[in-house]
Design an enzyme around this catalytic site. Structure first.
Site, mmCIF file in Angstrom:
data_model
loop_
_atom_site.group_PDB
_atom_site.id
_atom_site.type_symbol
_atom_site.label_atom_id
_atom_site.label_comp_id
_atom_site.label_asym_id
_atom_site.label_seq_id
_atom_site.Cartn_x
_atom_site.Cartn_y
_atom_site.Cartn_z
ATOM 1 N N LYS A 264 -25.907 0.290 -17.807
ATOM 2 C CA LYS A 264 -25.728 1.685 -18.456
ATOM 3 C C LYS A 264 -25.693 0.915 -16.756
ATOM 4 O O LYS A 264 -25.630 0.692 -15.953
ATOM 5 C CB LYS A 264 -27.138 1.695 -18.628
ATOM 6 N N ARG B 187 -42.303 7.024 -23.420
ATOM 7 C CA ARG B 187 -40.718 7.650 -22.975
ATOM 8 C C ARG B 187 -39.959 7.832 -24.151
ATOM 9 O O ARG B 187 -39.092 9.130 -23.686
ATOM 10 C CB ARG B 187 -40.138 6.856 -21.924
ATOM 11 N N TYR C 285 -28.812 9.199 15.964
ATOM 12 C CA TYR C 285 -29.816 10.305 15.269
ATOM 13 C C TYR C 285 -30.908 10.083 16.035
ATOM 14 O O TYR C 285 -31.343 9.234 15.539
ATOM 15 C CB TYR C 285 -29.296 11.358 14.028
ATOM 16 N N MET D 139 -23.757 8.959 7.367
ATOM 17 C CA MET D 139 -23.251 9.484 6.530
ATOM 18 C C MET D 139 -22.493 8.463 5.795
ATOM 19 O O MET D 139 -22.210 7.802 5.329
ATOM 20 C CB MET D 139 -22.860 11.044 6.061
HETATM 21 C C1 LIG Z 1 -32.346 -0.479 -18.238
HETATM 22 C C2 LIG Z 1 -33.592 -0.913 -19.938
HETATM 23 C C3 LIG Z 1 -33.288 -2.409 -20.265
HETATM 24 C C4 LIG Z 1 -33.562 -3.543 -18.932
HETATM 25 O O1 LIG Z 1 -34.333 -3.437 -17.931
HETATM 26 P P1 LIG Z 1 -34.033 -4.173 -17.323
HETATM 27 O O2 LIG Z 1 -35.281 -3.822 -16.141
HETATM 28 O O3 LIG Z 1 -33.213 -3.537 -15.700
HETATM 29 O O4 LIG Z 1 -34.349 -5.938 -17.110
HETATM 30 C C5 LIG Z 1 -33.602 -2.623 -21.093
HETATM 31 N N1 LIG Z 1 -34.416 -1.893 -22.238
HETATM 32 C C6 LIG Z 1 -33.694 -0.965 -22.071
HETATM 33 C C7 LIG Z 1 -34.353 -0.446 -23.266
HETATM 34 C C8 LIG Z 1 -33.462 -0.014 -20.921
HETATM 35 O O5 LIG Z 1 -33.359 1.345 -20.377
#
Ligand SMILES: *Cc1c(COP(=O)(O)O)cnc(C)c1O
Length: 380
Positions: A41, A147, A269, A317
């Site tokens: 992701k 969640r 800055y 930046m």
């Molecule tokens: C992001 C995520 C993971 C991976 O988590 P890490 O802490 O990056 O290993 C696994 N399962 C779900 C549902 C997630 O959202």
């Protein structure tokens, strides 16, 4: 850093060590003892989802799956899945974030396994299959993260729909496995309770998964269930020492200016850095727009010629300034802001710690502007 292997036109870029990604996944696979859903992701935590997935041996176009390819890939949105499919990815893709009912037809068309937990959604998913064929989906159970998913103590309401449309997998997600083993054990127990409550409403061979990176790292035994879902550890953002992981990302930029500053003069800055001695200051062509976060102002260190040089003043930046009084350097030299230069490494974890940043946020911010590409082999 040997300048010769890089095109002289490059100002700032991210070298991705795909061999390190493969190594890290092998370490995680061995430690978990079960096949992996590798989380890609957020563009593989900023590293590059298609590049990482290919390197792991996931099937793309006509290239078959490698024997040690992960079981599947994990994403958080259908756009992320579409990007992988457009790149030719034919591997299993799970979307772990709840989808809206209106998104289910697209998940279907993309061949994505959705995470479902609402009765009407499971029915809609089953109805979307032509000829009565049920496409795989995974049941999402909330064991305390609050969640996503059905509460562990309310799964009974799903018995009928699960019997009619059995899931391929069932999973939960930990909230504090890296900090609090008791909380992980409590979530483990709730997950087991939920599956007991569902009993024969679940198919006997249903795939079970819960471990994220922290879950894998925190256990003295193998991961429970049939799969594990590491993310951050694949990219060496946490648990590197414990799991024997290798640095994956190397953020590089050029020295683009050099000046002498006299004692009492300030840099950047807000004039937060003042020379205590006659100093030489190098300007580097990367700043917070390139993912080198502002929290690293007066705290970060950058490798030049394999030597750590402190960041002088605020990160801007597009540029940072570093104190190179004790280090020979010239305009055009390459600085390593994160990663390895020769025998020296400033790891992702160290940079995150120096800046009091989450390594997740540091990583996902890296590709804001810089191109990422596979690390060139060293010219030895
Ligand atoms: C992001 C995520 C993971 C991976 O988590 P890490 O802490 O990056 O290993 C696994 N399962 C779900 C549902 C997630 O959202």
């Amino acid at each position: 850093m040997t300048a010769s292997i890089y095109p002289a036109t490059d100002r700032a870029w991210l070298d991705v060590d795909l061999e390190a990604v493969r190594h890290n996944v092998r370490q995680l696979r061995a430690r978990a003892g079960v096949p992996l859903i590798v989380m890609v992701k957020a563009n593989a935590y900023g590293v590059g989802a298609a590049m990482v997935s290919r390197a792991l041996g996931v099937p793309f176009d006509r290239t078959p799956a490698a024997p040690d390819a992960p079981w599947g890939l994990g994403v958080a949105s259908l756009d992320e899945a579409a990007e992988l499919r457009d790149a030719g990815c034919r591997g299993r893709i799970l979307c772990l974030t709840p989808l809206l009912a209106s998104e289910l037809p697209r998940a279907h068309a993309l061949g994505v396994r959705p995470a479902l937990h609402r009765v009407p959604d499971i029915r809609a998913w089953a109805d979307a299959g032509q000829g009565g064929e049920l496409r795989p989906y995974h049941l999402s159970i909330d064991t305390g993260m609050a969640r996503a998913g059905v509460r562990w103590d309310q799964v009974e309401e799903l018995r009928d729909v699960l019997r009619a449309h059995p899931p391929e997998g069932v999973f939960t997600h930990f909230h504090s496995a890296d900090e609090d083993i008791d909380s992980r054990d409590e979530q483990d127990a709730r997950f087991v309770d939920a599956m007991l409550a569902l009993g024969d409403a679940l198919p006997p061979a249903v795939l079970r998964h819960s471990d994220n990176s922290a879950g894998i790292a925190s256990r003295t035994r193998l991961s429970p269930g049939s799969l594990a879902r590491p993310g951050i550890a694949v990219y060496a953002g946490m648990f590197s020492e414990l799991l024997g992981l290798r640095q994956v990302v190397h953020l590089r930029a050029r020295v683009i200016d050099l000046r002498e500053v006299a004692p009492g003069e300030t840099v950047s800055y807000g004039a937060t850095w003042t020379a205590a001695r006659p100093s030489r200051i190098a300007t580097i062509s990367a700043g917070y727009a390139d993912g080198y976060r502002r929290q690293l102002s007066n705290r970060g260190e950058v490798l030049i010629g394999g030597v750590r040089c402190p960041v002088a003043g605020r990160v801007t930046m597009d540029m940072i300034m570093v104190d190179v009084t004790d280090v020979p350097c010239a305009v055009g030299d390459i600085a390593t802001l994160i990663g390895t230069d020769g025998v020296a490494t400033i790891s992702t974890e160290q940079v995150a710690e120096l800046a009091d940043l989450s390594p997740y946020e540091l990583l996902v911010g890296l590709p804001l502007r810089v191109p990422s590409r596979p690390l060139l082999p060293s010219p030895s």
